[in-house]
Design a protein around this motif. Structure first.
Motif, PDB file in Angstrom:
ATOM      1  N   TYR A 167      -2.157  -3.644   6.494  1.00 47.68           N
ATOM      2  CA  TYR A 167      -1.982  -2.262   6.049  1.00 47.68           C
ATOM      3  C   TYR A 167      -0.686  -1.638   6.550  1.00 47.68           C
ATOM      4  O   TYR A 167      -0.262  -0.623   6.031  1.00 47.68           O
ATOM      5  N   ARG A 206       1.199   2.617   9.944  1.00 44.38           N
ATOM      6  CA  ARG A 206       0.657   3.959   9.675  1.00 44.38           C
ATOM      7  C   ARG A 206      -0.757   3.888   9.110  1.00 44.38           C
ATOM      8  O   ARG A 206      -1.687   4.478   9.667  1.00 44.38           O
ATOM      9  N   LEU A 207      -0.911   3.201   7.996  1.00 40.19           N
ATOM     10  CA  LEU A 207      -2.218   3.156   7.339  1.00 40.19           C
ATOM     11  C   LEU A 207      -3.211   2.318   8.138  1.00 40.19           C
ATOM     12  O   LEU A 207      -4.399   2.627   8.172  1.00 40.19           O
ATOM     13  N   LEU A 240       0.813  -1.216   0.000  1.00 39.37           N
ATOM     14  CA  LEU A 240       0.000   0.000   0.000  1.00 39.37           C
ATOM     15  C   LEU A 240       0.847   1.266   0.000  1.00 39.37           C
ATOM     16  O   LEU A 240       0.429   2.291  -0.538  1.00 39.37           O
ATOM     17  N   ALA A 241       2.025   1.219   0.604  1.00 39.96           N
ATOM     18  CA  ALA A 241       2.890   2.405   0.661  1.00 39.96           C
ATOM     19  C   ALA A 241       3.307   2.860  -0.733  1.00 39.96           C
ATOM     20  O   ALA A 241       3.553   4.044  -0.956  1.00 39.96           O
ATOM     21  N   LEU A 254      -4.314   4.568  11.012  1.00 41.41           N
ATOM     22  CA  LEU A 254      -5.171   5.614  10.456  1.00 41.41           C
ATOM     23  C   LEU A 254      -6.553   5.073  10.096  1.00 41.41           C
ATOM     24  O   LEU A 254      -7.570   5.716  10.350  1.00 41.41           O
ATOM     25  N   THR A 255      -6.588   3.893   9.506  1.00 37.90           N
ATOM     26  CA  THR A 255      -7.869   3.279   9.133  1.00 37.90           C
ATOM     27  C   THR A 255      -8.749   3.078  10.363  1.00 37.90           C
ATOM     28  O   THR A 255      -9.942   3.388  10.341  1.00 37.90           O
ATOM     29  N   LYS A 275      -4.840   4.310  -1.747  1.00 40.63           N
ATOM     30  CA  LYS A 275      -4.785   4.230  -0.288  1.00 40.63           C
ATOM     31  C   LYS A 275      -6.122   4.635   0.333  1.00 40.63           C
ATOM     32  O   LYS A 275      -6.579   4.019   1.288  1.00 40.63           O
ATOM     33  N   ALA A 276      -6.731   5.693  -0.220  1.00 41.68           N
ATOM     34  CA  ALA A 276      -8.035   6.145   0.292  1.00 41.68           C
ATOM     35  C   ALA A 276      -9.087   5.047   0.123  1.00 41.68           C
ATOM     36  O   ALA A 276      -9.904   4.816   1.029  1.00 41.68           O
ATOM     37  N   VAL A 309      -8.476   2.425   2.742  1.00 44.93           N
ATOM     38  CA  VAL A 309      -8.979   2.882   4.051  1.00 44.93           C
ATOM     39  C   VAL A 309     -10.494   2.723   4.112  1.00 44.93           C
ATOM     40  O   VAL A 309     -11.040   2.246   5.117  1.00 44.93           O
ATOM     41  N   LEU A 345      -2.416   7.936  -3.778  1.00 45.01           N
ATOM     42  CA  LEU A 345      -3.257   8.420  -2.689  1.00 45.01           C
ATOM     43  C   LEU A 345      -4.696   7.928  -2.863  1.00 45.01           C
ATOM     44  O   LEU A 345      -5.347   7.546  -1.884  1.00 45.01           O
TER      45      LEU A 345
END
Length: 191
Positions: free
Chosen positions: A63, A66-67, A15-16, A70-71, A23-24, A27, A20
């Protein structure tokens, strides 16, 4: 032999390296997965049994810290603004003030913790993945019970907020580790 950097050691679902928008979308899918997992619920007092920790640990592992973190934060924000995404459809600030608040606050920490261990390579085989998921579930129980103890006392927090969830945590950890292994064997590159 070249040395692998921390960032290259494990890239969950890559995913990194995605846009964007990708990734959105990930999420959004992650928050929907968390919501559905929350709705799988067995009412208990004062904390229901759900599949939330299964989803939180799996999102963290897949994920990354980080992601994944955040999720989970965004899923909790969905609840805070009134969407019925938590267990028993309890929306808004009520869920964050009652006996489940400590568990809810622990979820992004747990996702980030599991994601960090996954990025370090600890979910590369089913046995260590099980250990990582078990640690994530244990962390959730400790943090959640700490809040619960401030409301009902330490002994009752153990009796109602930890002990009934230990077997479920072990089973959900095994299921999450098996899911990661199944994804790996299906050809989805997880490392």
């Amino acid at each position: 032999m070249t040395q692998t950097t921390f960032a290259e050691a494990f890239v969950p679902l890559k995913l990194a390296n995605r846009s964007l928008a990708y990734k959105a979308l990930a999420v959004l899918i992650g928050t929907a997965f968390l919501a559905v997992s929350s709705w799988i619920s067995v009412p208990m007092f004062p904390v229901p049994v759900t599949m939330q920790t299964f989803a939180v640990t799996l999102v963290g592992a897949l994920y990354g810290w980080r992601l994944g973190g955040l999720t989970v934060v965004l899923w909790l924000l969905e609840s805070f603004i009134g969407l019925p995404v938590l267990a028993q459809g309890v929306p808004g600030p009520v869920a964050f003030a009652g006996p489940t608040a400590g568990y809810l606050v622990s979820f992004p920490i747990v996702a980030a913790f599991v994601g960090l261990l996954a990025e370090r390579g600890f979910t590369r085989n089913p046995f260590t993945a099980f250990g990582v998921m078990l640690l994530g579930n244990a962390l959730c129980l400790v943090l959640g019970a700490a809040w619960l103890a401030s409301i009902i006392g330490l002994e009752q927090a153990w009796d109602f907020g930890v002990a009934p969830f230990i077997i479920g945590g072990v089973l959900k950890s095994a299921l999450a580790a098996a899911t990661i292994e199944m994804l790996r064997r299906s050809g989805i590159r997880l490392s």
